[in-house]
Design a protein around this motif. Structure first.
Motif, PDB file in Angstrom:
ATOM      1  N   ALA A   1       0.825  -1.204   0.000  1.00  0.00           N
ATOM      2  CA  ALA A   1       0.000   0.000   0.000  1.00  0.00           C
ATOM      3  C   ALA A   1       0.861   1.257   0.000  1.00  0.00           C
ATOM      4  CB  ALA A   1      -0.933  -0.015   1.215  1.00  0.00           C
ATOM      5  N   GLN A   2       1.889   1.284   0.819  1.00  0.00           N
ATOM      6  CA  GLN A   2       2.742   2.473   0.899  1.00  0.00           C
ATOM      7  C   GLN A   2       3.430   2.760  -0.428  1.00  0.00           C
ATOM      8  OE1 GLN A   2       5.061   1.098   4.219  1.00  0.00           O
ATOM      9  NE2 GLN A   2       3.915   2.308   5.707  1.00  0.00           N
ATOM     10  N   ALA A   3       3.750   1.707  -1.181  1.00  0.00           N
ATOM     11  CA  ALA A   3       4.440   1.889  -2.453  1.00  0.00           C
ATOM     12  C   ALA A   3       3.500   2.315  -3.571  1.00  0.00           C
ATOM     13  CB  ALA A   3       5.148   0.591  -2.848  1.00  0.00           C
ATOM     14  N   LEU A   4       2.229   1.948  -3.462  1.00  0.00           N
ATOM     15  CA  LEU A   4       1.335   2.101  -4.601  1.00  0.00           C
ATOM     16  C   LEU A   4       0.249   3.151  -4.439  1.00  0.00           C
ATOM     17  CD1 LEU A   4       0.864  -1.686  -5.409  1.00  0.00           C
ATOM     18  CD2 LEU A   4       2.171  -0.041  -6.737  1.00  0.00           C
ATOM     19  N   LEU A   5      -0.068   3.515  -3.222  1.00  0.00           N
ATOM     20  CA  LEU A   5      -1.219   4.389  -3.004  1.00  0.00           C
ATOM     21  C   LEU A   5      -0.759   5.839  -2.902  1.00  0.00           C
ATOM     22  CD1 LEU A   5      -3.228   2.183  -0.486  1.00  0.00           C
ATOM     23  CD2 LEU A   5      -3.511   2.364  -2.963  1.00  0.00           C
ATOM     24  N   HIS A   6      -0.998   6.582  -3.951  1.00  0.00           N
ATOM     25  CA  HIS A   6      -0.611   7.986  -4.003  1.00  0.00           C
ATOM     26  C   HIS A   6      -1.814   8.805  -4.435  1.00  0.00           C
ATOM     27  CE1 HIS A   6       3.521   6.680  -3.528  1.00  0.00           C
ATOM     28  NE2 HIS A   6       3.348   5.843  -4.535  1.00  0.00           N
ATOM     29  N   GLY A   7      -2.003   9.945  -3.773  1.00  0.00           N
ATOM     30  CA  GLY A   7      -3.186  10.745  -4.032  1.00  0.00           C
ATOM     31  C   GLY A   7      -2.888  12.066  -4.703  1.00  0.00           C
ATOM     32  N   THR A   8      -3.848  12.969  -4.588  1.00  0.00           N
ATOM     33  CA  THR A   8      -3.747  14.281  -5.203  1.00  0.00           C
ATOM     34  C   THR A   8      -2.836  15.191  -4.385  1.00  0.00           C
ATOM     35  OG1 THR A   8      -5.650  15.075  -3.949  1.00  0.00           O
ATOM     36  CG2 THR A   8      -6.094  14.095  -6.113  1.00  0.00           C
ATOM     37  N   PRO A   9      -2.266  16.229  -5.018  1.00  0.00           N
ATOM     38  CA  PRO A   9      -1.454  17.192  -4.256  1.00  0.00           C
ATOM     39  C   PRO A   9      -2.257  17.913  -3.183  1.00  0.00           C
ATOM     40  CG  PRO A   9      -1.074  17.426  -6.619  1.00  0.00           C
ATOM     41  CD  PRO A   9      -2.240  16.505  -6.461  1.00  0.00           C
ATOM     42  N   GLU A  10      -3.551  18.107  -3.433  1.00  0.00           N
ATOM     43  CA  GLU A  10      -4.379  18.843  -2.471  1.00  0.00           C
ATOM     44  C   GLU A  10      -4.757  18.004  -1.250  1.00  0.00           C
ATOM     45  OE1 GLU A  10      -5.852  19.973  -6.671  1.00  0.00           O
ATOM     46  OE2 GLU A  10      -5.042  18.214  -5.633  1.00  0.00           O
ATOM     47  N   GLY A  11      -4.776  16.692  -1.403  1.00  0.00           N
ATOM     48  CA  GLY A  11      -5.227  15.820  -0.331  1.00  0.00           C
ATOM     49  C   GLY A  11      -4.087  15.089   0.357  1.00  0.00           C
ATOM     50  N   VAL A  12      -4.469  14.087   1.144  1.00  0.00           N
ATOM     51  CA  VAL A  12      -3.509  13.272   1.892  1.00  0.00           C
ATOM     52  C   VAL A  12      -3.887  11.809   1.728  1.00  0.00           C
ATOM     53  CG1 VAL A  12      -2.709  12.633   4.204  1.00  0.00           C
ATOM     54  CG2 VAL A  12      -2.965  15.050   3.602  1.00  0.00           C
ATOM     55  N   VAL A  13      -2.893  10.976   1.502  1.00  0.00           N
ATOM     56  CA  VAL A  13      -3.073   9.521   1.548  1.00  0.00           C
ATOM     57  C   VAL A  13      -1.975   8.977   2.449  1.00  0.00           C
ATOM     58  CG1 VAL A  13      -3.131   7.350   0.287  1.00  0.00           C
ATOM     59  CG2 VAL A  13      -4.076   9.418  -0.758  1.00  0.00           C
TER      60      VAL A  13
END
Length: 287
Positions: free
Chosen positions: A115-127
């Motif tokens: 999950a840490q390697a693959l889950l990336h979100g928008t610049p405005e948000g947080v993942v």
């Protein structure tokens, strides 16, 4: 998914099945092992609707996330995340609101690294991805509070997780869920999907034995038992029912989602069983 070699499944240990990897096999993924396939096939032999249930659970995740986002919720806590499979929860949430903040938790360190390697979100948000066990509400909520403001509404999701927890003993699943909801702010939502034996009690009894023989506890629950998880909350109509029937209008055209990676030749066969899906789903709002 970008950044990964999808041409070969993992090799080497572990030699015992894991719920998230069995689920990955049902979805046609590559992050599973022989033991996971064996258990997945064994369950399918008993219940041909199992893969349809996995797909219905995934679709419910999309709809429940979209429902919460359209209510104005901008914070999401997903417990028991499992192996990423596009579209992921954060992609749905941030598709509705780019500034959405999402925390994924799982108790398996290997899955968490995926999950840490693959889950990336928008610049405005947080993942964010954090190690946490659903049986430790204080620990999970403490990790979540590093990225989420728990004084504001949070969409808590327990998708396909609670049927691995017992009603009593160390699990005491109803008390666990109540502890989570007690910690959330008014306006928060709770979304649950759970395997049921209502549609085929005899078959599900055999499935439960097969899971337990594979080293996994498994506890299908009735509609009444699943509804009990929402005690003290305002259950959204039409209540708890088969997952495909919960607000189907909230699901966008599946063709708009990225195609799943090609599975190995031994991947789960396409679902053809026309019977009911043995997965219940519901969502409630904290008053």
């Amino acid at each position: 998914m970008p950044g990964r070699d999808r041409t070969a499944r993992p090799t080497g240990p572990p030699r015992t099945a894991h719920p998230a990897r069995v689920y990955d096999w049902w979805l046609g993924g590559r992050d599973n092992y022989v033991a996971d396939e064996e258990l997945g096939r064994g369950v399918l032999d008993l219940d041909p609707s199992a893969r349809r249930g996995a797909l219905a659970n995934r679709a419910f995740m999309r709809r429940a996330t979209r429902y919460a986002a359209r209510r104005g919720v901008r914070q999401f806590l997903d417990i028991g995340t499992g192996i990423p499979a596009a579209p992921n929860l954060h992609e749905v949430a941030q598709g509705e609101a780019a500034d959405a903040r999402i925390v994924y938790t799982d108790n398996d360190p290997v899955i968490l690294r995926y999950a840490q390697a693959l889950l990336h979100g928008t610049p405005e948000g947080v993942v964010d991805c954090a190690h946490g066990d659903v049986r430790d509400p204080d620990g999970v909520l403490g990790q979540a509070a590093k990225s989420l403001d728990l004084s504001r509404p949070v969409a808590l999701s327990l998708f396909g997780l609670l049927h691995y927890l017992d009603d009593a003993g160390d699990d005491d699943v109803y008390a666990l869920v109540a502890r989570y909801t007690a910690a959330l702010a008014p306006g928060s939502t709770l979304a649950i999907s759970q395997v049921t034996a209502d549609t085929a009690p005899g078959v599900m009894a055999q499935v439960s034995l097969r899971f337990r023989a594979g080293g996994m506890p498994f506890h299908p629950r009735s509609r009444e038992q699943v509804t009990r998880f929402f005690d003290g909350l305002d259950v959204v109509e039409p209540g708890v029912l088969a997952a495909p029937d919960w607000h189907p209008g909230l699901d966008e055209d599946p063709a708009s989602y990225p195609p799943p990676p090609p599975g190995p030749s031994a991947a789960a066969p396409e679902p053809t069983d026309p019977g009911p899906v043995p997965v219940l789903a519901g969502l409630a709002v904290k008053p």
